[in-house]
Structures are given as structure tokens and as C-alpha cells.
Write an enzyme that holds these catalytic residues in place. Structure first.
Site, short mmCIF file in Angstrom:
data_model
loop_
_atom_site.label_atom_id
_atom_site.label_comp_id
_atom_site.label_asym_id
_atom_site.label_seq_id
_atom_site.Cartn_x
_atom_site.Cartn_y
_atom_site.Cartn_z
N GLY A 1 0.83 -1.20 0.00
CA GLY A 1 0.00 0.00 0.00
C GLY A 1 0.86 1.24 0.00
O GLY A 1 2.08 1.18 0.16
N PRO A 2 0.24 2.41 -0.18
CA PRO A 2 0.99 3.67 -0.22
C PRO A 2 1.58 4.00 1.15
O PRO A 2 1.18 3.41 2.17
CB PRO A 2 -0.07 4.70 -0.64
CG PRO A 2 -1.36 4.08 -0.28
CD PRO A 2 -1.20 2.61 -0.41
N VAL B 1 -0.11 4.43 5.52
CA VAL B 1 -1.41 3.81 5.76
C VAL B 1 -1.36 2.80 6.90
O VAL B 1 -2.36 2.15 7.20
CB VAL B 1 -1.95 3.13 4.48
CG1 VAL B 1 -2.20 4.16 3.40
CG2 VAL B 1 -1.00 2.05 3.98
N GLY B 2 -0.20 2.61 7.53
CA GLY B 2 -0.12 1.78 8.73
C GLY B 2 0.41 0.39 8.51
O GLY B 2 0.10 -0.52 9.30
N SER C 1 -4.49 2.58 -18.75
CA SER C 1 -5.72 3.08 -18.16
C SER C 1 -6.05 4.51 -18.54
O SER C 1 -7.13 4.99 -18.21
CB SER C 1 -5.64 2.97 -16.63
OG SER C 1 -4.61 3.78 -16.12
N LYS D 1 -7.85 4.84 -7.18
CA LYS D 1 -8.20 5.93 -8.11
C LYS D 1 -9.44 6.68 -7.66
O LYS D 1 -9.49 7.91 -7.72
CB LYS D 1 -8.40 5.34 -9.50
CG LYS D 1 -7.15 4.77 -10.13
CD LYS D 1 -7.43 4.11 -11.46
CE LYS D 1 -6.16 3.53 -12.08
NZ LYS D 1 -6.41 2.84 -13.35
#
Length: 801
Positions: free
Chosen positions: A364-365, A368-369, A687, A730
Site C-alpha cells: 500500500g501507499p 497507511v499503517g 488506463s 483511483k
């Protein structure tokens, strides 16, 4: 002929005009000097017998080469010394020992006879001397240097110092010094041939200085060696005395006591079979080595590492699922699916009575934990927690250690972390696993395969220890920002759990429950001294941060706490109630506002959505035209896939120009340039296809795209809209940017189930099958398709963003 020196008390010795020539090897006879000679050649023996019998003189000449058995005229130097034979002694082997006195420097004037020995007509070569202060200074300098030389050189007797001090004739002094020094034959011959006394003294001074430097250096080295030997002998003697004293006191040998201590510790550790054999073998080698040996310290360090590892130490696991859920809820806000996955993992372990299974990998980015989740799992299980970061690691030895043959070798980070945990079953967090590199020192990702493979890591071998260590009890957790850069074989060994970015409501909850109390405590503030209202936190989230995680939000809260702490510390306020005006004063002007409306106000600009390593993001795709022949130019550091998408978008628009209400000949007279700003950031993926097509249509129609609409999806040449990945990231990025409508491929409808309820409630979603539906929503902004609430089907592999 020259006169005898003042020091010579003998009467002048007449020298005849012709003299027999005595060839000498490596021996130069100087005037005014005594020289012992050994005569062995038959011709030279006869010459000496004849000279002694007739009480004559002899001409001593040095051979140019030493390997000539019977020297001829061409093998001799032309200048030599007339000498008188003072003593002669015959040796039983037929050779002679003679003592000659040098009389005068002589040159061969004419060759008289070759048989039975060489006879030459001679002429004198007198010295060239002029009394001067320089001559006097050189004389004293040579006397001083020669006196120092006598004190250093063992083969020079001390009587020579007295003799040199009493010689007043400069030429005689130079001959005395030159005859006593051990110099090469060529150098001595050059001194003999030098007729200028001043030049000869100058050359002798240089020779004496050179020889003195060599002898003084040799004396210094010998003194150092002698000193070290004496120090070593003294230390040995003291050690023997200390050993005797310790034995008398009953203390024994300290080295043996140390080895006995190691043996006792190894016996108490109850090592596995192979490590026990290796430790016993190394301890046996250690006993045979003296403590001063270099290998002693290497073996001792190796044994200390074996003793420091938790071969059998474990901590009991707490598999209470209710307690685990409570701790996870206490440490983390929301992340329900991630928490459910962790509880499932623990439930399976509880039923199996052992904590085994796939390696967890949180992707994840930033912010975020991911790392704090690992700490919560360790707290839930009651295990030790260790963390290593492998971001930027390029050397395989960082993971598996160095072999003991290298100086300064040590185990790798895996074994070192296990040592620090003091338990063989910790929670082991491997951070930033997607950022490992590789170069000529090896591939650390390949070394990780053994660490993270449940089938192999029960016998993990570190290069330094070279012993199997059981890692099967370790709970490995990896973190990464994206899994595209993780090698496939390594990713195959891990169970990937995606952590997406937070919504505004989630950020608000995290700030109220975790960030604000944490920063108040960090800045020495009590809750009553500074209050954050919900409206103030929403302003900080909307106008001062735009991120997937909460790190920037925490920094903004910390900045406000610092301002409040300054006011309270100065005594200007006892408590601060933070309002909107004070927040804007402390944090400065808003950082994010109205960007979408500003960027899409002109025709030819469309808003797209993308996934990056730091979460979802908004892309503004621009298109412009200028006179040309229909050529397409794309810029913005785009990858090959994205360039092909731009070409496909242009091809579809040109082929449907009439249906779109465009002029059919417009493209024949214009070139199109498609650009995606932030050109320093590489971009790739399919995309953005429908976004590029929308930007080109907007350009040709001269009609701006709705500023409320953002879109993502792949375009085909037939106008179909294909599904893409990263829908949650997104959509959350669109929500952060203040966009109201999101256009998605219809096949991505199941992905909407992953979105938070408030996000599905606040945003409008247009699910498109064709590009015509996309254009209708982009320009009119009225088409609205509610997602079907069907059960989510099983998804295929994630598609590229």
C-alpha cells in the site's frame, strides 16, 4: 717523482723507469697506504719472487674485469700505484701472502715486455693541489666524517681516528680514507685516478655522508629490533611470574579459565546436534592456540555468536481471537478487511496449534499503517518484534552474512535480528522489500527466497555461521509500496494484502483517536490546553494535505501543536481553542484548492486517474493542435504502453470523426500533441486511453470537458472500454480532489464493493461499455449509472494501472 709525505719517516725510495706489472682483482692500492695481497697465479708468483730477490718495486694495476684468468694489457687500467713489497709469506698450497706499501700514482707510458710477466715503462702522475680555505675546510670535514664513521663501523679500528687526525697532508688523508673504506672497485679506481686533491676530497665527503646515512639507519633498525626483543623477553618473564603467582593463589590460568567458561556455557545451552559438533570442534581448536594468535580472536567471536543465538528459546503464543480483535481495533482505525484477514490467519494457527502458513505482505501507499500493523500483530500474539529495512540493499552479504575468511566478517541482518529478539519465534517485519537492488555484489532478493520460503527456512544457513538455523517458527511480515518491482519468485512465496488509501472520514477518525493525542503528548500539552474541533481537522485534511496515508496530516497537527506550545510556554495563553482563522494563520495559505476547475477550463484537457507508489493520483491530460499533416506527438515521459494508448485513441477519433460531429478534413491539416504534465515522473499503463480520446475530442470540438468528471479505462480501436486495476485507489484520489463523477469500465463494477460506504454515497459513478458513453458523461455530465448490488464475482489477476 713526488716527495714522500711528512708523516713518512722512511728515506725516499727511488722508483725505476721500468716496473713489472702485478695485476690485481678487486683490490686498489693507494699511495701512502699498506695493503695485504694474496697472490695465486703462477706468473704473479714468479713476479713477486723476482721483485723480492732484487729488492725492486712493482706496479699494482687493477683488472677491468674479474673473470679474466691471465690478464693482458687490454684487461688492465692504465693508472695504478708503484708499491714496495714489505713482507712475504709462502702458504703450503703454493700461493703467497704479501704486504705492500703504496708509493706513488703511476701511469703506463709504454709496454715493454709480456713474458715471463708484464713489464712497462712508467711515468708519474702527481697531485694537483692549491692551498686554499676550501681545501682546509674539506680536510677538516673529511676528518670529522671519518671519525664518526669509525665509531659506527666495526671493521675500522679506533687507531685510524688518531692516524687521520694527525695527517696534515690533504692528499695523504684522502688516500688513507679511501683505502680503508669498503667501496666498489670502480669507485676506488676513480678516486685513485683523480689528481685534483680538492675534487677528490669533495667526492670522499659525499661518499662518507652516504655511508654514514646507511650505517646510522642500520644502527637504528638494529636498536629497534633489540628493544623489541628485550620487551618480548621481559613480557614473557612477567607472564611466567604472573602464572606462578596465580597458581600459588589457586586462581589458575586465565586463558584456560576462559575456555572452561565457554565449555560450561555451551553445555548449558543444549544446542542442536550439528551446531553442538561445530562448537566443540572450534573450542578444541581454541584450546590449542596461544591467545596472541590472530585466529584466537576469530574463533572466540564465532563461539560467542553461537552462544548468543536463541537456539531453543521461544515465547508462548496468545491465540485468543477476541483479544486479538480488541488490540487491532485499539491500534488501527477501520482497515476492516485487513483485520479480518489477520484474524483468519490466527484462527487457522489456533486450530493447527502452530503458527505457520504463507508469508504476509502488506502492499500500500506510504502512511497507511503497514509497519504499525506488524507491531500490533506482535502485541496480539505476545511475541517479540524485530524490524529490518531492506530498501536500497544491494549486497547479498547484508542478508546472509560474510564468510569467516574475511577480516571483520559478521552474520547477516537476519541472524543479527534473531539475536536481538532473544527468541526463535519473533514477529519479523521486513520493510520496503520492493526497493531491494542488485549489482556485482549479488542479488539480495534471491537470498530472500530461502528466508521467506516455508519449505526451506527450517534450515537457513548464514554464511558466517555456516550452521542450519530454524526460522520456521518466525512469523515473517513484509511491506511494500508496490509489488510490480518485487521479483516473481519472491512474490509467489507471499500472501499479498492490499492496504488502500484512507477516505476523508477515515482520516478524520484516525486524527481524533490517534494523531491528536499522540502529538499533544509529544509536545508536552494536556488535552484541555489545545482542542481540535472536527471542522478544523476537516479543513486540515481538505486544504493542507492530499495523500493516501496520514503522515502529512500528522505533520500539520504537529505544526499546530508547536505554535500552541510556544504561546503557552511564553505565558501568553493558558489554553488555546483552535478556530479556522488561527489554523490558517499557523499553517499558512491553503495548498490544495480548485485545481480541477482551473486545469479543465480550456478545451483539450481531460481529468484521468492513475495509481502510483504513494497511492492514487489525478492526471490532467492535455491535447493541442497546430498546422500539419495529422502527425501525433506524445510527451510527459510516457512508457511504450501509454504511447500506444495515445495512438489508439487518436485512431478511433479520426475513424469516427463524422459520427462525433467533427470536420472530416480537420486531421489532414493539423498535427496533434498530447502531453501529460509532471514530465519528470515516468508514467505507463493503458488506463489513460479513454482520457486521451476525450481530450482529443474536446480539442477538436473546442468544448471543455466537465470539471466534475474524472475517468479511467483502456480504449480499443473498436471503441470498447476495457477494465483496469487500482479502482479503489483511483476513486479515493478523485474524492480527495473534489471530483463528483467518476467514469469507470463496466467490467470494473465489482470493484465498487471495496469502496467505503460514504464514498459510494458521495460520488456518482458512470459505468461505460463504449467510448460514446464516456464522451456523453464527460461533456454533458448527466448520464448516471447506479452500480448493481450483486454479489462480487471471483476476480482474475490484477490488471495494470
Amino acid at each position: 717523482m713526488s716527495e714522500p709525505t711528512a708523516e713518512d719517516t722512511r728515506p725516499p725510495i727511488p722508483i725505476p723507469a721500468e716496473l713489472p706489472v702485478l695485476p690485481l682483482k678487486e683490490t686498489v692500492v693507494f699511495p701512502d697506504s699498506w695493503t695485504p695481497l694474496a697472490i695465486g697465479q703462477e706468473r704473479s708468483v714468479k713476479l713477486v719472487d723476482d721483485v723480492v730477490a732484487r729488492d725492486e718495486r712493482v706496479l699494482a694495476l687493477v683488472t677491468v674485469k674479474n673473470d679474466v684468468e691471465q690478464p693482458g694489457w687490454d684487461d688492465l687500467y692504465e693508472i695504478g700505484t708503484a708499491a714496495s713489497i714489505q713482507k712475504m709469506m709462502k702458504v703450503p698450497d703454493g700461493t703467497l701472502r704479501i704486504l705492500v706499501t703504496g708509493l706513488e700514482r703511476i701511469r703506463i707510458a709504454r709496454r715493454v715486455s709480456d713474458d715471463p710477466y708484464l713489464v712497462a715503462e712508467i711515468e708519474g702522475v702527481p697531485d694537483v693541489v692549491e692551498e686554499s680555505r676550501e681545501l682546509e675546510a674539506l680536510t677538516r670535514n673529511v676528518q670529522g666524517l671519518f671519525a664518526r664513521m669509525i665509531g659506527l663501523v666495526p671493521y675500522l679500528p679506533e687507531e685510524l681516528q688518531i692516524a687521520a687526525a694527525n695527517v696534515e697532508n690533504a692528499s695523504a688523508l684522502s688516500h688513507l680514507v679511501a683505502s680503508t673504506l669498503r667501496l666498489p672497485t670502480e669507485e676506488k679506481q676513480r678516486l685513485l685516478e683523480q689528481t685534483d686533491v680538492v675534487a677528490r676530497l669533495r667526492e670522499i665527503s659525499a661518499i662518507l655522508s652516504r655511508e654514514l646515512e646507511v650505517f646510522e639507519l642500520g644502527t637504528k633498525i638494529q636498536s629497534q629490533v633489540q628493544s623489541e626483543m628485550e620487551k618480548g623477553q621481559r613480557e614473557f618473564f612477567l607472564r611466567q611470574q604472573l602464572k606462578a603467582i596465580q597458581e600459588e593463589l589457586g586462581e589458575g590460568d586465565p586463558e584456560q579459565a576462559e575456555i572452561n567458561e565457554l565449555r560450561e556455557r555451551l553445555a548449558a545451552l543444549e544446542l542442536p546436534e550439528e551446531p553442538a559438533r561445530a562448537a566443540a570442534r572450534e573450542l578444541s581448536r581454541l584450546e590449542k592456540l596461544p591467545p596472541a594468535a590472530a585466529e584466537y580472536g576469530v574463533i572466540r567471536t564465532y563461539l560467542e555468536w553461537i552462544l548468543s543465538l536463541p537456539w531453543n528459546q521461544t515465547t508462548p503464543d496468545n491465540l485468543d481471537l477476541d483479544e486479538a480483535r480488541r488490540i487491532l481495533d485499539e491500534d488501527h482505525y477501520d482497515l476492516e478487511k485487513v483485520k479480518d484477514r489477520i484474524i483468519e490467519y490466527l484462527a487457522v494457527s489456533k486450530l493447527k496449534s502452530e503458527l505457520t502458513g504463507p508469508i504476509l505482505c502488506f502492499v500500500g501507499p506510504p502512511g497507511v499503517g503497514k509497519t504499525s500493523l506488524g507491531q500490533s500483530i506482535a502485541r496480539t500474539l505476545g511475541r517479540k518484534f524485530v524490524r529490518i529495512s531492506v530498501g536500497g540493499v544491494r549486497d547479498e552479504a547484508e542478508i546472509r552474512g560474510h564468510r569467516r575468511t574475511y577480516i571483520g566478517a559478521m552474520p547477516g541482518t537476519i541472524i543479527r535480528a534473531i539475536r536481538d529478539a532473544e527468541s526463535k519465534n519473533p514477529v519479523f517485519l521486513i520493510d520496503e522489500i520492493d526497493k531491494m537492488g542488485a549489482d556485482f555484489r549479488g542479488d539480495p532478493a534471491s537470498a530472500m527466497l530461502e528466508v521467506l520460503d516455508p519449505e526451506q527456512h527450517s534450515s537457513f544457513r548464514d554464511h558466517y555461521l555456516d550452521l542450519p538455523f530454524d526460522l520456521s517458527k518466525v512469523l515473517f511480515i513484509c511491506t511494500a509500496n508496490q509489488f510490480d518491482t518485487v521479483p516473481g519468485p519472491l512474490l509467489d512465496r507471499m500472501d499479498v494484502i492490499h492496504l488502500s488509501g484512507y477516505t476523508e472520514e477515515e482520516k478524520l477518525g484516525i486524527a481524533k483517536r490517534y494523531l491528536v493525542p499522540k502529538q499533544l503528548e509529544a509536545h508536552g500539552l494536556r488535552p484541555r490546553q489545545l482542542t481540535f474541533k472536527e471542522a478544523i481537522l476537516r479543513i486540515a485534511i481538505r486544504e493542507y494535505t492530499r495523500e493516501a496515508g496520514v503522515r502529512s496530516l500528522e505533520r500539520q497537527i504537529a505544526a499546530a501543536c508547536r505554535k500552541a506550545a510556544t504561546l503557552i510556554a511564553k505565558g501568553e495563553a493558558k489554553r488555546v481553542a483552535l478556530d479556522e482563522a488561527k489554523l490558517r494563520e499557523w499553517l499558512g495559505p491553503r495548498r490544495y484548492s480548485g485545481e480541477v476547475r482551473k486545469r479543465t477550463s480550456e478545451p483539450g484537457v481531460a481529468t484521468g486517474l492513475a495509481v502510483t507508489a504513494v497511492g492514487g493520483d489525478v492526471l490532467f491530460i492535455e491535447a493541442t493542435a497546430y498546422p500539419g499533416k495529422g502527425k501525433l506527438t506524445v510527451t510527459g515521459q510516457l512508457g511504450e504502453v501509454m504511447q500506444e494508448s495515445a495512438q489508439a485513441a487518436l485512431s478511433w477519433v479520426r475513424s469516427h470523426a463524422v459520427g462525433l460531429g467533427l470536420e472530416p478534413d480537420w486531421f489532414a491539416g493539423h498535427d496533434v500533441h498530447v502531453h501529460i504534465p509532471a514530465g519528470a515522473v515516468p508514467k505507463d499503463g493503458p488506463s489513460a486511453g479513454i482520457t486521451m480520446a476525450t481530450a482529443i475530442v474536446s480539442l477538436v470540438r473546442s468544448r471543455p470537458v466537465s470539471d466534475e468528471v474524472a475517468m479511467t479505462g483502456e480504449i480499443t480501436l473498436t471503441g470498447q472500454v476495457l477494465p483496469v486495476g487500482g479502482i479503489r485507489e483511483k476513486v479515493l484520489a478523485a474524492e480527495r480532489a473534489g471530483i463528483g463523477t467518476v467514469v469507470l469500465p463496466r467490467e470494473n463494477e465489482p470493484d465498487l464493493e471495496e469502496l467505503p460506504d460514504e464514498t459510494r454515497r458521495d460520488l456518482r459513478f458512470v459505468l461505460a461499455d463504449t467510448i460514446e458513453e464516456v464522451l456523453e458523461a464527460a461533456f454533458d455530465g448527466v448520464r448516471r449509472t447506479r452500480p448493481r448490488r450483486a454479489a462480487r464475482p471471483e476476480r482474475q489477476a490484477a490488471m495494470p494501472a
